[in-house]
Design an enzyme around this catalytic site. Structure first.
Site, mmCIF file in Angstrom:
data_model
loop_
_atom_site.group_PDB
_atom_site.id
_atom_site.type_symbol
_atom_site.label_atom_id
_atom_site.label_comp_id
_atom_site.label_asym_id
_atom_site.label_seq_id
_atom_site.Cartn_x
_atom_site.Cartn_y
_atom_site.Cartn_z
ATOM 1 N N LYS A 1 2.173 -2.923 -5.124
ATOM 2 C CA LYS A 1 3.385 -2.397 -4.493
ATOM 3 C C LYS A 1 3.805 -3.281 -3.314
ATOM 4 O O LYS A 1 4.990 -3.533 -3.093
ATOM 5 C CB LYS A 1 3.166 -0.956 -4.022
ATOM 6 C CG LYS A 1 4.313 -0.348 -3.197
ATOM 7 C CD LYS A 1 5.572 -0.228 -4.017
ATOM 8 C CE LYS A 1 6.860 0.093 -3.289
ATOM 9 N NZ LYS A 1 6.883 0.685 -2.002
ATOM 10 N N GLU B 1 11.057 -8.053 -3.315
ATOM 11 C CA GLU B 1 12.306 -7.381 -2.918
ATOM 12 C C GLU B 1 12.934 -8.100 -1.709
ATOM 13 O O GLU B 1 14.141 -8.334 -1.681
ATOM 14 C CB GLU B 1 11.947 -5.932 -2.586
ATOM 15 C CG GLU B 1 13.064 -5.038 -2.147
ATOM 16 C CD GLU B 1 12.498 -3.656 -1.753
ATOM 17 O OE1 GLU B 1 11.715 -3.092 -2.541
ATOM 18 O OE2 GLU B 1 12.818 -3.173 -0.665
ATOM 19 N N HIS C 1 5.448 -6.273 -4.721
ATOM 20 C CA HIS C 1 6.771 -5.810 -5.186
ATOM 21 C C HIS C 1 7.756 -5.838 -4.011
ATOM 22 O O HIS C 1 8.875 -6.325 -4.131
ATOM 23 C CB HIS C 1 6.640 -4.398 -5.767
ATOM 24 C CG HIS C 1 7.931 -3.642 -5.869
ATOM 25 N ND1 HIS C 1 8.567 -3.095 -4.767
ATOM 26 C CD2 HIS C 1 8.729 -3.370 -6.923
ATOM 27 C CE1 HIS C 1 9.692 -2.526 -5.159
ATOM 28 N NE2 HIS C 1 9.808 -2.671 -6.463
ATOM 29 N N SER D 1 7.914 3.223 -5.822
ATOM 30 C CA SER D 1 9.141 2.532 -5.434
ATOM 31 C C SER D 1 10.352 3.198 -6.062
ATOM 32 O O SER D 1 10.282 3.731 -7.165
ATOM 33 C CB SER D 1 9.109 1.064 -5.853
ATOM 34 O OG SER D 1 10.360 0.479 -5.546
ATOM 35 N N LEU E 1 6.234 16.362 3.563
ATOM 36 C CA LEU E 1 7.522 16.698 2.956
ATOM 37 C C LEU E 1 8.722 16.094 3.670
ATOM 38 O O LEU E 1 9.721 16.764 3.912
ATOM 39 C CB LEU E 1 7.654 18.220 2.844
ATOM 40 C CG LEU E 1 6.588 18.878 1.948
ATOM 41 C CD1 LEU E 1 6.631 20.401 2.076
ATOM 42 C CD2 LEU E 1 6.760 18.458 0.496
HETATM 43 C C1 LIG Z 1 4.986 17.089 8.131
HETATM 44 O O1 LIG Z 1 6.203 16.842 8.802
HETATM 45 C C2 LIG Z 1 6.200 16.056 9.954
HETATM 46 C C3 LIG Z 1 7.611 15.832 10.380
HETATM 47 O O2 LIG Z 1 8.347 16.989 10.392
HETATM 48 C C4 LIG Z 1 5.442 14.764 9.762
HETATM 49 O O3 LIG Z 1 5.349 14.041 10.958
HETATM 50 C C5 LIG Z 1 4.083 15.021 9.141
HETATM 51 O O4 LIG Z 1 3.391 13.814 8.946
HETATM 52 C C6 LIG Z 1 4.273 15.787 7.851
HETATM 53 N N1 LIG Z 1 3.071 15.823 6.996
HETATM 54 C C7 LIG Z 1 2.013 16.622 7.019
HETATM 55 C C8 LIG Z 1 0.993 16.403 5.959
HETATM 56 O O5 LIG Z 1 1.852 17.516 7.785
#
Ligand SMILES: *[C@@H]1O[C@H](CO)[C@@H](O)[C@H](O)[C@H]1NC(C)=O
Length: 488
Positions: free
Chosen positions: A190, A197, A193, A135, A15
């Site tokens: 990608k 770019e 692409h 993208s 996220l």
């Molecule tokens: C969750 O967040 C951190 C950064 O805050 C990141 O490094 C990490 O890869 C993220 N993804 C997962 C699947 O935990």
């Protein structure tokens, strides 16, 4: 475990901003989504945003098991994490809770062979896998990206209704997504692409350099020119943001911000991969290579500062001062040079994709790729519609340059293009993208090249043999002996 009816439609892990935005986009299109990230703060942040941005059906989970189990079967989970090791780590974490027929979708810029390796490993435990290039940056992820899913067609069918709605929508052209092909084809497309770019950005920066350094245009004038260009054949996201950039005042000092930005370009690797692949497949991609080289050279800021001192004392800088140009004519010429060079760059990218498709038997449809790049992505441009039409006219087209419409456009622009390149060379302004594109055009369109001499040299010193223009077969000549007789 949650009741059947409460299960979400899809999950998203990772996220950072791209991941958050894509999750919100999916939820907004009416698909309840589960989200997960190792750092729980990201999860709460995403759920919080979903509330604020319209009570969107986003459900956060702090542990991977409840995350996976909250999704309806077959479970589809999009991963948006850094390419390489973090992807393997996330797969390991999630797959232990997943069941036969579930699918992991990598939405990052992954090297296509990693995707193929993972697809095989997943298949061994009954899981499906997709490598899906996305993208459009943060904005695109939130409001409609261009998406390039490749891998398991079965898995694609499960997410098709989602991606068709989530992708950018282009009137009369449809959603900017299509099933690309098997294996790592989605990642490969990608990657190219992104290479294209690089080329576009380089060519635009050269247009800027010529107009500024030779034409002496101010930032205000540059803003006007690029805004004007964005109403015509060059209309595109990159021209549009370029016009914007010239109008932004510095927030820390007098003047314009663009003049304060350090002339040192960063990169993440997809451009380099593109050039490496082009070399591996023996596809000439000089425009994309020139843009990569330019980024390398831009990185040598300290060396360039020293070199500038060395050459200033020898008077090289004075060349610039001698140029007097007709501004209007120059602007018009540069616009045409930019367009013609851009055609060469896209021709190279498309030929690279085709060569890989043949090698891997992916059956990629170049016209479809141009179509899904028309919206959402960074290279989106009105011009891509012309490329789509060219491949619609002739799917076997050897090179975009020889499509009748593009050929006509090249011919109409070549004088302006040559004038810009000559002017830049004489002014000591490097335009590697524009000049190498011109060389590509001039090489490709010439029936006879000086390669006869190279081949003769090879046969002379290495007995590599040569073919003849006038009869079939392979020939070798004792060049040295013959030359000796003459020299004696
Ligand atoms: C969750 O967040 C951190 C950064 O805050 C990141 O490094 C990490 O890869 C993220 N993804 C997962 C699947 O935990």
């Amino acid at each position: 475990m949650a009741e059947e009816s409460k299960l979400t439609r899809i999950g998203l892990a990772g996220l950072a901003v791209m991941g958050q935005n894509l999750a919100l986009n999916i939820a907004e299109k009416g698909f309840p989504i589960s989200v997960y990230n190792r750092s729980t703060i990201k999860v709460d942040e995403t759920v919080e945003r979903a509330k604020k941005e319209g009570d969107l059906p986003v459900f956060g989970f702090h542990d991977p098991e409840s995350f996976v189990k909250s999704i309806q079967k077959p479970r589809m989970i999009i991963m948006l994490v850094k390419a390489g090791a973090p992807v393997d780590q996330t797969i390991k974490t999630l797959s232990q809770y997943m069941e036969k027929g579930d699918c992991i979708i990598d939405g990052g810029n992954e090297w296509y062979e990693n995707t193929e390796r993972r697809e095989k490993a997943m298949a061994e435990i009954g899981l499906l896998y997709l490598g899906m290039g996305v993208s459009g940056g943060e904005e695109g992820a939130r409001n409609g990206p261009s998406m390039m899913p490749g891998g398991s067609i079965e898995a694609y069918k499960y997410i098709e209704d989602i991606v068709l709605k989530v992708a950018a929508q282009v009137p009369d052209s449809g959603p900017c997504v299509t099933y690309i092909g098997e294996g790592g084809s989605g990642n490969f497309v990608k990657m190219v692409h992104n290479g294209i770019e690089y080329g576009d950005m380089q060519l635009i920066s050269e247009a800027y350099d010529v107009l500024k350094s030779v034409g002496k245009l101010s930032n205000e004038e540059l803003h006007q020119v690029f805004s004007e260009w964005n109403k015509g054949e060059l209309q595109s996201f990159l021209i549009e943001i370029t016009a914007d950039i010239f109008a932004i005042k510095d927030d820390k000092a007098d003047g314009y911000l663009v003049d304060k930005v350090l002339d040192k370009t960063g990169m993440k690797g997809t451009g380099k991969w593109t050039v490496q692949q082009a070399a591996d497949l023996s596809i000439a991609a000089p425009t994309i290579a020139a843009s990569l080289d330019s980024r390398f050279l831009s990185g040598l800021k300290d060396e360039r500062v020293e070199a500038a001192k060395v050459f200033k004392s020898s008077g090289v800088d004075d060349i610039l001062a001698d140029q007097t140009v007709d501004k209007e004519k120059l602007i018009n010429d540069v616009r045409q040079a930019l367009y013609a060079a851009k055609i060469c760059s896209y021709a190279q990218g498309m030929n690279l994709i085709r060569a890989k498709s043949v090698e891997k038997d992916w059956g990629l449809k170049l016209g479809e790729l141009a179509r899904i790049w028309k919206g959402g992505c960074i290279i989106r441009a009105i011009f891509l519609d012309r490329i789509k039409q060219a491949y619609d006219r002739n799917p076997e087209l050897a090179n975009l340059l020889v499509d009748p419409e593009f050929a006509k456009e090249m011919v109409e622009r070549q004088s302006a293009w040559r004038r810009v390149v000559c002017l830049a060379i004489n002014a000591g302004i490097s335009t590697p993208g524009m000049s190498t594109s011109l060389a590509y055009f001039d090489t490709y369109r010439r029936e006879r090249l000086p390669a006869n001499l190279v081949q003769a040299q090879r046969d002379y010193f290495g007995a590599h043999t040569y073919e003849r223009t006038d009869m079939p077969g392979s020939f070798h000549t004792e060049w040295f002996k013959l030359a000796k007789q003459i020299n004696n």
